[in-house]
Scaffold this active site. Structure first.
Site, short mmCIF file in Angstrom:
data_model
loop_
_atom_site.label_atom_id
_atom_site.label_comp_id
_atom_site.label_asym_id
_atom_site.label_seq_id
_atom_site.Cartn_x
_atom_site.Cartn_y
_atom_site.Cartn_z
CG HIS A 64 -0.44 0.34 2.50
ND1 HIS A 64 -0.12 -0.61 3.45
CD2 HIS A 64 -0.18 1.53 3.09
CE1 HIS A 64 0.31 -0.01 4.54
NE2 HIS A 64 0.30 1.29 4.35
CG ASP A 111 0.06 -3.99 2.80
OD1 ASP A 111 0.38 -3.44 1.73
OD2 ASP A 111 -0.11 -3.35 3.87
CB SER A 201 2.86 1.49 6.28
OG SER A 201 1.64 1.62 6.95
#
Length: 255
Positions: A64, A111, A201
């Site tokens: 992402h 992801d 992230s």
């Protein structure tokens, strides 16, 4: 971990789901020499995610972070305890995003992405690779997570690299929070008052000197009812190695 998405197209959908991006909560400052595999993922020169050094040309991050982004807008800083200066700054040359990456209102699936940089990282004391885990740690195992994300929900990101210690949460207990969308391709971790959060992230979850997870998503930051969720590196290792081989072959073809 994840819902202040970095892509405009996805942010509306994710906001409706109630997720947020991950950053380090309850952490402490560490020099980059203690986590030399940590990299800062910059979008238009601003800290946006983390990444993990695999080799002098290859890094791993969250899908992402890079999906739908122009490669020319992305740079990677390594070898520095601050995301905005020092160390080495390299541009992204190419990337491979998991072909089955997707998200629902509850979870983010596959992801994971692999990045190839232009040129080579100069490996050394503060720039090192980390081996990929061969197996998933047992529930209750200790792990560390690091990054430059914010220090709490809706708070500012950190200029200095932070790290904190969390414990692996069983898949069954994690499913009690997020539902059956939590699968063996994900690994959950939590500790009281400690978590990864927005703009962490893509960063590393490490145990026993091995990369066991990639920061992916979560609900709020350090919420006792919602552990952080990470990509399970051991489970997705075959895909990671295939992606690395593909990018390496493409690179060789340019010579």
């Amino acid at each position: 971990m994840f819902i202040e998405w970095i892509f405009v197209i996805s942010s509306v959908l994710l906001a409706s789901a109630g997720w947020i991006s991950e950053r380090i909560v309850g952490g402490y400052q560490v020099p980059i020499s203690e986590v030399p595999w940590q990299a800062a993922f910059l979008l238009n020169g601003t800290a946006d995610c983390g990444a993990v050094i695999y080799s002098d040309k290859i890094l791993i991050t969250a899908a992402h972070c890079i999906q739908n982004q122009n490669k020319s807008d992305i740079s990677i800083r390594v070898g520095s305890s601050t995301w905005n200066n020092g160390g080495q700054l390299l541009q992204v040359d190419d990337a491979e995003v998991h072909e089955d990456y997707s998200f629902t209102k509850d979870v983010v699936i596959n992801d994971i992405a692999v990045i190839r940089v232009k040129g080579h990282l100069k490996m050394g004391h503060s720039v090192q690779s980390i081996p990929l885990a061969e197996s998933t740690p047992a529930s209750g195992s200790s792990a560390t997570v690091s990054g430059w994300g914010a220090v709490g929900y809706s708070q500012e990101v950190s200029e200095h690299l932070l790290q904190t210690t969390v414990n692996i949460v069983s898949q069954e207990d994690c499913q009690k929070s997020y539902g059956e969308g939590i699968t063996k391709s994900m690994i959950c971790a939590a500790a009281q008052g400690k978590d990864s959060c927005s703009q962490d992230s893509g960063g590393p979850l490490v145990s026993d000197g091995q990369l066991i997870g990639i920061v992916s998503f979560g609900t709020s930051c350090a919420d006792p009812n919602y552990p952080g969720v990470y990509v399970n590196v051991a489970e997705l290792k075959p895909w990671i190695l295939r992606a690395i081989e593909k990018l390496s072959c493409l690179c060789a073809g340019k010579v």
